[in-house]
Design a protein around this motif. Structure first.
Motif, PDB file in Angstrom:
ATOM      1  N   ILE A 161     -10.485   0.681   2.172  1.00 53.95           N
ATOM      2  CA  ILE A 161      -9.771   1.933   1.918  1.00 53.95           C
ATOM      3  C   ILE A 161     -10.621   2.899   1.088  1.00 53.95           C
TER       4      ILE A 161
ATOM      5  N   LEU B  66      -0.977   4.713  -0.171  1.00 55.21           N
ATOM      6  CA  LEU B  66      -1.708   4.940   1.070  1.00 55.21           C
ATOM      7  C   LEU B  66      -0.743   5.280   2.189  1.00 55.21           C
TER       8      LEU B  66
ATOM      9  N   TYR C  36       0.851  -1.197   0.000  1.00 59.55           N
ATOM     10  CA  TYR C  36       0.000   0.000   0.000  1.00 59.55           C
ATOM     11  C   TYR C  36       0.887   1.249   0.000  1.00 59.55           C
TER      12      TYR C  36
ATOM     13  N   GLU D 257       0.562   8.766   1.784  1.00 57.48           N
ATOM     14  CA  GLU D 257      -0.431   9.800   2.050  1.00 57.48           C
ATOM     15  C   GLU D 257      -0.650  10.017   3.539  1.00 57.48           C
ATOM     16  N   VAL D 258      -0.722   8.926   4.304  1.00 61.31           N
ATOM     17  CA  VAL D 258      -1.023   9.083   5.731  1.00 61.31           C
ATOM     18  C   VAL D 258       0.206   9.504   6.538  1.00 61.31           C
TER      19      VAL D 258
ATOM     20  N   SER E 164     -11.613   7.318   4.963  1.00 60.42           N
ATOM     21  CA  SER E 164     -10.518   8.259   4.738  1.00 60.42           C
ATOM     22  C   SER E 164      -9.208   7.479   4.693  1.00 60.42           C
ATOM     23  N   PRO E 165      -8.141   8.045   4.101  1.00 59.61           N
ATOM     24  CA  PRO E 165      -6.873   7.319   4.010  1.00 59.61           C
ATOM     25  C   PRO E 165      -6.365   6.833   5.368  1.00 59.61           C
TER      26      PRO E 165
END
Length: 236
Positions: A168, A41, A38, A44-45, A172-173
């Motif tokens: 997902i 993902l 991922y 991003e987080v 939200s992420p």
């Protein structure tokens, strides 16, 4: 038909062991390689850039090399059941402690966490899994057991990936990230519970296991061993 050509059926316990191993593969691979599965993902987080994530992946690869190198002697020194229980309980606990924090830990901490996950997942798991299958069946059974393990592992990874994509997409992420961590952790805790009750540790096996640096050095000096390793690593 001669005895050497007869097919030995797998018992219910052997089938359960392969299912547990396959399920455990889904969880351990999911947590230790979460970053690569991922990537977007994770980026991003955490807010990490490509260079930072690339460094973490490189460190993961280096850690995996050491884990596999040490995993064999570890599987010889202890019964595989205890090694696997360690992997199935400690690694998800580490992931839950750090990945559930708000805000998420900084880059240095996440880098260290990835190293810890590699050693708690890969080091006690891979070689011990192979040994558990090997000691749980006869010469004419272990091939099928390993094949079933790989099949269940692939099916579990695919199914979890499909479920994860839906999770997902619907959250939200950050929420999706944490739900996936919880899901993989739950898979490992369930695998640990099943392993604890299904597999009995043979104390005689533990007492007869031994390891020495001299024996390891002799193994590394064998040309046949290096040839076998090259044959296996090449296709991989």
């Amino acid at each position: 038909m001669s005895k050497s050509n007869t097919i030995e059926k797998l018992s219910l316990k052997q089938l359960l062991i392969t299912i547990i191993m396959g399920t455990g593969f889904t969880g351990t691979a999911g947590l230790s390689y979460f970053l690569s599965y991922y990537y977007s993902l994770y980026q991003e987080v955490t807010g990490f850039n490509d260079a930072q994530i690339g460094t973490i992946l490189s460190v993961l690869s280096a850690s995996a090399f050491i884990c596999y190198l040490v995993g064999g002697p570890l599987a010889d020194l202890f019964h595989p059941k205890w090694n696997l229980l360690f992997a199935y309980t400690v690694s998800p606990t580490v992931a839950l402690i750090f990945y559930m924090q708000s805000p998420l830990p900084n880059y240095t901490v996440m880098l260290i966490v990835q190293i810890v996950l590699a050693f708690t997942c890969l080091c006690p798991k891979w070689c011990s899994m192979l040994k558990l299958i090997q000691i749980s069946g006869t010469e004419r059974q272990v091939g099928r057991m390993f094949g079933l393990y790989a099949a269940f592992g692939a099916a579990g990874t695919f199914l979890t990936g499909v479920i994860g994509s839906a999770i997902i997409a619907a959250n939200s992420p950050l929420a999706g990230f944490r739900i996936m961590v919880v899901l993989y952790s739950a898979i490992l805790y369930v695998s640990a519970a099943a392993l604890f009750f299904v597999v009995k540790a043979d104390k005689k096996l533990e007492k007869t296991n031994s390891f020495s640096l001299k024996a390891w050095a002799k193994l590394l000096a064998s040309p046949d061993q290096w040839l076998c390793w090259l044959v296996m690593i090449g296709p991989y």
